[in-house]
Structures are given as C-alpha cells and as structure tokens.
Design a protein around this motif. Structure first.
Motif, PDB file in Angstrom:
ATOM      1  N   CYS A  63       0.848  -1.186   0.000  1.00 14.80           N
ATOM      2  CA  CYS A  63       0.000   0.000   0.000  1.00 14.80           C
ATOM      3  C   CYS A  63       0.882   1.235   0.000  1.00 14.80           C
ATOM      4  CB  CYS A  63      -0.922   0.022   1.230  1.00 14.80           C
ATOM      5  SG  CYS A  63      -2.092   1.405   1.218  1.00 14.80           S
ATOM      6  N   ALA A  64       0.569   2.212  -0.865  1.00 14.72           N
ATOM      7  CA  ALA A  64       1.329   3.464  -0.953  1.00 14.72           C
ATOM      8  C   ALA A  64       0.465   4.607  -0.434  1.00 14.72           C
ATOM      9  CB  ALA A  64       1.750   3.732  -2.394  1.00 14.72           C
ATOM     10  N   ILE A  65       1.051   5.451   0.417  1.00 15.18           N
ATOM     11  CA  ILE A  65       0.329   6.564   1.043  1.00 15.18           C
ATOM     12  C   ILE A  65       1.002   7.874   0.638  1.00 15.18           C
ATOM     13  CG2 ILE A  65      -0.549   7.496   3.224  1.00 15.18           C
ATOM     14  CD1 ILE A  65       0.188   4.843   4.538  1.00 15.18           C
ATOM     15  N   ASP A  66       0.209   8.825   0.201  1.00 14.17           N
ATOM     16  CA  ASP A  66       0.731  10.161  -0.102  1.00 14.17           C
ATOM     17  C   ASP A  66       0.939  10.922   1.206  1.00 14.17           C
ATOM     18  OD1 ASP A  66       0.785  10.090  -2.965  1.00 14.17           O
ATOM     19  OD2 ASP A  66      -1.406  10.176  -2.930  1.00 14.17           O
ATOM     20  N   VAL A  67       2.179  11.319   1.472  1.00 15.30           N
ATOM     21  CA  VAL A  67       2.523  12.028   2.707  1.00 15.30           C
ATOM     22  C   VAL A  67       3.475  13.170   2.352  1.00 15.30           C
ATOM     23  CG1 VAL A  67       3.585  11.860   4.995  1.00 15.30           C
ATOM     24  CG2 VAL A  67       2.302   9.915   4.067  1.00 15.30           C
ATOM     25  N   PRO A  68       3.186  14.393   2.785  1.00 18.05           N
ATOM     26  CA  PRO A  68       4.136  15.493   2.553  1.00 18.05           C
ATOM     27  C   PRO A  68       5.482  15.202   3.206  1.00 18.05           C
ATOM     28  CG  PRO A  68       2.001  16.356   3.237  1.00 18.05           C
ATOM     29  CD  PRO A  68       1.951  14.867   3.437  1.00 18.05           C
ATOM     30  N   SER A  69       6.558  15.587   2.545  1.00 21.17           N
ATOM     31  CA  SER A  69       7.897  15.236   3.026  1.00 21.17           C
ATOM     32  C   SER A  69       8.204  15.820   4.405  1.00 21.17           C
ATOM     33  CB  SER A  69       8.962  15.698   2.025  1.00 21.17           C
ATOM     34  OG  SER A  69       8.940  17.109   1.874  1.00 21.17           O
ATOM     35  N   GLN A 104       5.832   8.871  -1.962  1.00 19.56           N
ATOM     36  CA  GLN A 104       4.882   8.080  -1.191  1.00 19.56           C
ATOM     37  C   GLN A 104       5.603   7.214  -0.163  1.00 19.56           C
ATOM     38  OE1 GLN A 104       2.866   6.045  -4.500  1.00 19.56           O
ATOM     39  NE2 GLN A 104       1.018   7.230  -4.015  1.00 19.56           N
ATOM     40  N   ILE A 105       4.972   7.029   0.979  1.00 19.40           N
ATOM     41  CA  ILE A 105       5.427   6.029   1.937  1.00 19.40           C
ATOM     42  C   ILE A 105       4.804   4.706   1.521  1.00 19.40           C
ATOM     43  CG2 ILE A 105       5.204   5.240   4.324  1.00 19.40           C
ATOM     44  CD1 ILE A 105       5.473   8.101   5.241  1.00 19.40           C
ATOM     45  N   VAL A 106       5.643   3.701   1.321  1.00 20.53           N
ATOM     46  CA  VAL A 106       5.177   2.403   0.823  1.00 20.53           C
ATOM     47  C   VAL A 106       5.291   1.365   1.939  1.00 20.53           C
ATOM     48  CG1 VAL A 106       5.506   0.582  -0.880  1.00 20.53           C
ATOM     49  CG2 VAL A 106       5.854   2.986  -1.524  1.00 20.53           C
ATOM     50  N   ILE A 107       4.181   0.695   2.212  1.00 19.14           N
ATOM     51  CA  ILE A 107       4.136  -0.328   3.262  1.00 19.14           C
ATOM     52  C   ILE A 107       3.893  -1.681   2.600  1.00 19.14           C
ATOM     53  CG2 ILE A 107       2.922  -1.096   5.334  1.00 19.14           C
ATOM     54  CD1 ILE A 107       2.160   1.842   5.806  1.00 19.14           C
TER      55      ILE A 107
END
Length: 354
Positions: A63-69, A104-107
């Motif tokens: 799962c990929a989540i859009d997260v500001p850096s 993206q943060i990828v889990i």
C-alpha cells in the motif's frame, strides 16, 4: 482527555479515537528526533482490510500513502525508533523517501491485515502531527478596497492624535492597510499537491457561493469596532465589524459553508460553530512581527510577551467609526507571509461571486 469525550481524528472519511499516549517533544532536535513513546498499538484500533487500497503482489501485499515530506520525520522517529516499532508490531516493511523528496510512503507485508494495520497507524500519526504544523494558507475576503484603506488611514491618524498617550497605543500595532481582510479559516498545506487540492475544492465551492449571492457582488460596509477579550483596558486585538448593506446574512452563509466544505475534505480543522467575521485593525502581535496574521489556530499563536493596550478611549471616541463601503466579489486562497503587487497576500487561487 475525558473518557466519554475522547479526541476524534478524521482520516479519509473514517473516524478514529485517539487514545492518550505520552508524547515526547524535541523542540530543537534534528529532524529525525521526533517520536511517540509508548506502544504504537495503543494509538488506534486496527482497520479492516477493505478500508484501504492494498494491492496484492508476488511477495505479499503493498500500500502506498501520499505524505508530505515535512511529515516523514514523525514516522521515522528519534533514531528511527518509531518506524522500527511500527514494522516490528505489524510485521511489515515501511519505505520512506529521503527527507525533502516528495513521494509516497510504501508499506509492504506478507499479510493484507498487517499492511492495513500499519497503514492505519501511520495515518493516525500523520494526522496527529499535521495538526501541530503552522498554517501556510488561509481563505480570505480581501477588504483592501481604496475607500476602506482611506478610512483605515483616517482611523489610525485620529487614534494616534487623540489616544497615543494611552497605555500601549502606538503606530506599531496597526494593521497594514493593504492587507485588510476577513479570515474565513486557516490551512496547513504542506506541499504543492495539497495546494492544488485546496484550489480545486475552492473551485467546486463556486456553485453554492453564486447561489447565495445570486451571481452578484455583495455590497458591504465596514463600520464600528470591537475588542476580543473581556477587559477594554487590556486589549490585544481590536477589530472592525462588517455588515452587508441589505442586512442579510449572506456573507456569513458563504463563510460557514466554505469552512464546512474544507473541514469535510480534511483540509481545515473546525474551531467554532460559526465563523467570526471581523477585520483586524490593531493587534499587539504586530509590535514584534508586522507580517504575522491575526488568526493561527490552536497553539499556533505565540501569546508570550504580548504587551496589551488600553482601548477604553478608542472605544468611546471611535466605537461607531465608518471605515468605508465596498463591493466584495471573490474569495481568495491566500498565502501566509507573502505580498503581491497590490500589497495584499499572494493568491494561490480564487473564485468570484459573479
């Protein structure tokens, strides 16, 4: 936190209860030195697998989540402790882009339920720390019309002539006339994608705005002053009042509907039942920083070392002061700490009433 009234966090239309945890604060540490102490598992209830967009891969699930850096550091934690604990407790792997690189943060993990659990915990952490970020933009009605600016200048000159001997009254606490405005609500937009999302939402609001205004500008008057606190001899903020010339509540309707829309989209935090429509004309925060805005949100405004002023004579002499009349025809998504060629805040986007 009250047991029967826990803090609730809305994430992508889902509501989570935030359980109490001891939060470590690192005011002056490096960017990786941010963390929650205590088990991450205490912060939320695991999310059902079908509530998030999880893809099946050859090795398991992803799962990929859009997260500001700027928020990566809160998922990494002090010396990587938060990410390690998340990975250990959910039996997943969390890949985070380099600091400053938008992505993206990828889990990933062998089980769908484990990935879903990790996603939920990451989202709760992100939302918790997002609320602590200083606001970057705000929705505003610009009131820097020439007649209102001229009236404000007269107001300022008259006060300095008649009330400059009163405690704390001096030129430094007056608003910049080019930036006279009504603040509807504040937003922390942490990357360009979030700014674009806010602009798109504002465009979507144009329909109900034009329904309320009947496709015409609103005729306004700026008249009379009020103060924010209970003691007129110790005032920090003095503001002018705005009324529609037809005595309707259409301006209030627009402001409240805008806040409702932006709160529902997760771009704004609702603080009051109704927007308090006011034009800041004097603010003691301007003594040290003339660029500071009059409204920041919970915990975002430094109240230390403010020197209040005695507004009793000002209220008595100028309580019904007429600043001017104007026609309002737009809502701006204004950028904090900025100025355009007119002296008003730079606009990231706007919609018109007509």
């Amino acid at each position: 936190m009250e047991i029967l009234r826990p803090v609730l966090i809305s994430i992508n239309g889902r509501i989570y209860r935030k359980n109490p945890v001891k939060e470590e604060r690192y005011e002056d540490e490096e960017e990786e030195d941010f963390s929650y102490s205590g088990p991450v598992a205490d912060q939320c209830i695991d999310e059902p697998c079908d509530a998030v967009n999880i893809e099946q891969t050859e090795k398991g699930f992803r799962c990929a989540i859009d997260v500001p850096s700027v928020l990566y550091k809160y998922i990494i934690g002090k010396k990587g402790e938060t990410r390690k604990r998340l990975e250990s407790e959910t039996k997943t792997s969390i890949s985070i882009p380099k600091q400053g690189v938008e992505g993206q943060i990828v889990i990933t993990g062998p089980q769908k339920s484990a990935v879903a659990s990790a996603v939920t915990r990451v989202e709760v952490l992100i939302e918790s720390f997002r609320r602590k970020q200083p606001f970057t933009h705000f929705l505003s009605f610009a009131l820097n019309h020439p007649q209102v600016q001229e009236g404000f200048q007269r107001f300022k000159e008259d006060i300095l002539e008649h009330c400059s001997q009163d405690l704390g009254v001096d030129e430094s606490i007056f608003q910049n006339p080019a930036k006279l405005h009504l603040t509807i609500g504040t937003l922390a937009l942490l990357n360009e994608q979030e700014v674009m999302r806010a602009c798109e939402l504002l465009q979507q609001c144009q329909g109900f705005i034009r329904d309320i205004t009947e496709g015409k500008p609103l005729a306004l008057e700026v008249r009379g002053i009020e103060y924010m606190n209970d003691d007129p001899s110790m005032v920090d903020v003095l503001y002018a009042k705005v009324i529609t010339q037809d005595a309707s509540d259409r301006l209030q309707q627009i402001a409240d509907r805008l806040v409702e829309s932006f709160v529902a989209a997760g771009l704004m935090v609702k603080e009051w039942d109704r927007v308090k429509l006011h034009v800041t004309v004097m603010n003691t925060l301007f003594r040290k920083d003339p660029s500071v805005e009059d409204k920041g949100g919970p915990g975002r405004q430094n109240m230390k070392d403010r020197e209040a002023f005695d507004a009793r004579n000002i209220l008595e002499m100028f309580g019904e002061f007429f600043f001017g009349a104007c026609e309002l025809d737009s809502v701006q998504l204004s950028q904090r700490f900025s100025s355009d060629c007119t002296g008003y805040y730079c606009s990231a986007g706007h919609v018109t009433f007509s």
